[in-house]
Design an enzyme around this catalytic site. Structure first.
Site, PDB file in Angstrom:
ATOM      1  N   LYS A  11       0.819  -1.220   0.000  1.00 46.57           N
ATOM      2  CA  LYS A  11       0.000   0.000   0.000  1.00 46.57           C
ATOM      3  C   LYS A  11       0.856   1.274   0.000  1.00 46.57           C
ATOM      4  CE  LYS A  11      -4.030  -2.079   2.279  1.00 46.57           C
ATOM      5  NZ  LYS A  11      -5.035  -1.910   3.375  1.00 46.57           N
ATOM      6  N   TYR A  51     -12.527  -2.047  -3.852  1.00 51.16           N
ATOM      7  CA  TYR A  51     -13.037  -2.073  -2.477  1.00 51.16           C
ATOM      8  C   TYR A  51     -14.563  -1.922  -2.410  1.00 51.16           C
ATOM      9  CZ  TYR A  51      -8.462  -2.094  -0.152  1.00 51.16           C
ATOM     10  OH  TYR A  51      -7.227  -2.449   0.340  1.00 51.16           O
ATOM     11  N   ASN A 114      -2.083   0.509   6.712  1.00 50.89           N
ATOM     12  CA  ASN A 114      -1.621  -0.748   7.298  1.00 50.89           C
ATOM     13  C   ASN A 114      -0.813  -1.618   6.317  1.00 50.89           C
ATOM     14  OD1 ASN A 114      -3.732  -1.628   5.763  1.00 50.89           O
ATOM     15  ND2 ASN A 114      -4.880  -2.570   7.434  1.00 50.89           N
ATOM     16  N   HIS A 117      -2.425  -5.283   1.630  1.00 48.12           N
ATOM     17  CA  HIS A 117      -3.715  -5.951   1.424  1.00 48.12           C
ATOM     18  C   HIS A 117      -3.431  -7.407   1.117  1.00 48.12           C
ATOM     19  CE1 HIS A 117      -7.668  -7.029  -0.167  1.00 48.12           C
ATOM     20  NE2 HIS A 117      -6.986  -7.693  -1.088  1.00 48.12           N
ATOM     21  N   GLU A 128      -9.758 -10.940  -7.362  1.00 51.96           N
ATOM     22  CA  GLU A 128      -8.835  -9.810  -7.204  1.00 51.96           C
ATOM     23  C   GLU A 128      -7.656  -9.913  -8.171  1.00 51.96           C
ATOM     24  OE1 GLU A 128     -10.027  -9.069  -2.514  1.00 51.96           O
ATOM     25  OE2 GLU A 128      -7.990  -9.696  -2.985  1.00 51.96           O
TER      26      GLU A 128
HETATM   27  P1  DAT Z   1      -8.024  -6.442   5.921  1.00 53.21           P
HETATM   28  O1  DAT Z   1      -7.251  -5.471   5.072  1.00 53.21           O
HETATM   29  O2  DAT Z   1      -7.229  -6.915   7.112  1.00 53.21           O
HETATM   30  O3  DAT Z   1      -8.612  -7.575   5.128  1.00 53.21           O
HETATM   31  P2  DAT Z   1     -10.722  -5.281   6.002  1.00 53.21           P
HETATM   32  O4  DAT Z   1     -10.999  -6.074   4.774  1.00 53.21           O
HETATM   33  O5  DAT Z   1     -11.672  -5.402   7.144  1.00 53.21           O
HETATM   34  O6  DAT Z   1      -9.241  -5.616   6.570  1.00 53.21           O
HETATM   35  O7  DAT Z   1     -10.641  -3.730   5.642  1.00 53.21           O
HETATM   36  C1  DAT Z   1     -10.022  -3.316   4.436  1.00 53.21           C
HETATM   37  C2  DAT Z   1      -9.168  -2.122   4.730  1.00 53.21           C
HETATM   38  O8  DAT Z   1      -9.995  -1.028   5.136  1.00 53.21           O
HETATM   39  C3  DAT Z   1      -8.146  -2.295   5.868  1.00 53.21           C
HETATM   40  O9  DAT Z   1      -6.961  -2.935   5.457  1.00 53.21           O
HETATM   41  C4  DAT Z   1      -7.924  -0.875   6.290  1.00 53.21           C
HETATM   42  C5  DAT Z   1      -9.289  -0.233   6.096  1.00 53.21           C
HETATM   43  N1  DAT Z   1     -10.037  -0.241   7.365  1.00 53.21           N
HETATM   44  C6  DAT Z   1     -10.649  -1.301   7.939  1.00 53.21           C
HETATM   45  N2  DAT Z   1     -11.223  -0.952   9.095  1.00 53.21           N
HETATM   46  C7  DAT Z   1     -10.978   0.369   9.250  1.00 53.21           C
HETATM   47  C8  DAT Z   1     -11.313   1.334  10.245  1.00 53.21           C
HETATM   48  N3  DAT Z   1     -12.026   1.015  11.332  1.00 53.21           N
HETATM   49  N4  DAT Z   1     -10.866   2.608  10.068  1.00 53.21           N
HETATM   50  C9  DAT Z   1     -10.146   2.954   8.974  1.00 53.21           C
HETATM   51  N5  DAT Z   1      -9.813   2.107   7.989  1.00 53.21           N
HETATM   52  C10 DAT Z   1     -10.215   0.826   8.139  1.00 53.21           C
HETATM   53 MG    MG Z   2     -10.057  -7.556   3.672  1.00 56.90          MG
END
Ligand code: DAT
Ligand code: MG
Length: 140
Positions: A11, A51, A114, A117, A128
């Site tokens: 990212k 997304y 973070n 992905h 994807e």
């Molecule tokens: P992951 O990337 O671990 O699969 P996810 O699919 O739940 O997590 O969410 C996709 C992305 O969205 C994640 O990497 C970062 C962002 N995200 C998730 N929860 C968030 C939050 N509470 N606040 C801000 N960004 C968030």
């Molecule tokens: Mg995810």
């Protein structure tokens, strides 16, 4: 356990800090092989399309703006049980909850920024991968 593929994104928080190699090294050390890789600057259409599953979430705007903010590196990873192997080395979404030794523990700045992905299922991995790669770009 079968050799399978998953999809990864390094990212913007990582490309910005010149961590592409360091993150890729962690993936490789975890037993994943990079069989396709390209650096792209995501368009709004790509970020929102990729997304789309999160479009009702309160952080959708923040997430898509972040993913468009700087270049990313999209990758196809291959290995034994690749989806789980990659999720394990990534660590928890929130780096404050990520285990020692994981990519997010080591490098992530926040729950949004973070670092990586990774696909969450084999079905989503196939979707994807096809979103960003043609078959002839993947060299196993
Ligand atoms: P992951 O990337 O671990 O699969 P996810 O699919 O739940 O997590 O969410 C996709 C992305 O969205 C994640 O990497 C970062 C962002 N995200 C998730 N929860 C968030 C939050 N509470 N606040 C801000 N960004 C968030
Ligand atoms: Mg995810």
């Amino acid at each position: 356990m079968a050799v399978t593929r998953t999809f990864s994104i390094i990212k913007p928080d990582a490309t910005r800090r010149n961590l592409t190699g360091a993150v890729t090294a962690k993936l490789e050390e975890a037993g994943l092989r990079v069989v396709a890789s390209k650096r792209i600057h995501m368009t709004k259409e790509q970020a929102e399309g990729f997304y789309a599953v999160h479009k009702e979430r309160p952080f959708f705007g923040e997430l898509t703006e972040f993913m468009m903010s700087e270049p990313v590196v999209v990758q196809v990873l291959e290995g034994e049980d690749a989806v789980k192997r990659n999720r394990d080395v990534m660590g928890a979404t929130n780096p404050a909850e990520a285990d020692e030794g994981t990519i997010r523990k080591e490098f992530a700045l926040s729950i949004g920024e973070n670092t990586v992905h990774g696909s969450d299922s084999e079905e989503n991995a196939a979707i994807e991968i096809a979103f960003f790669f043609n078959d002839d770009e993947i060299v196993g």
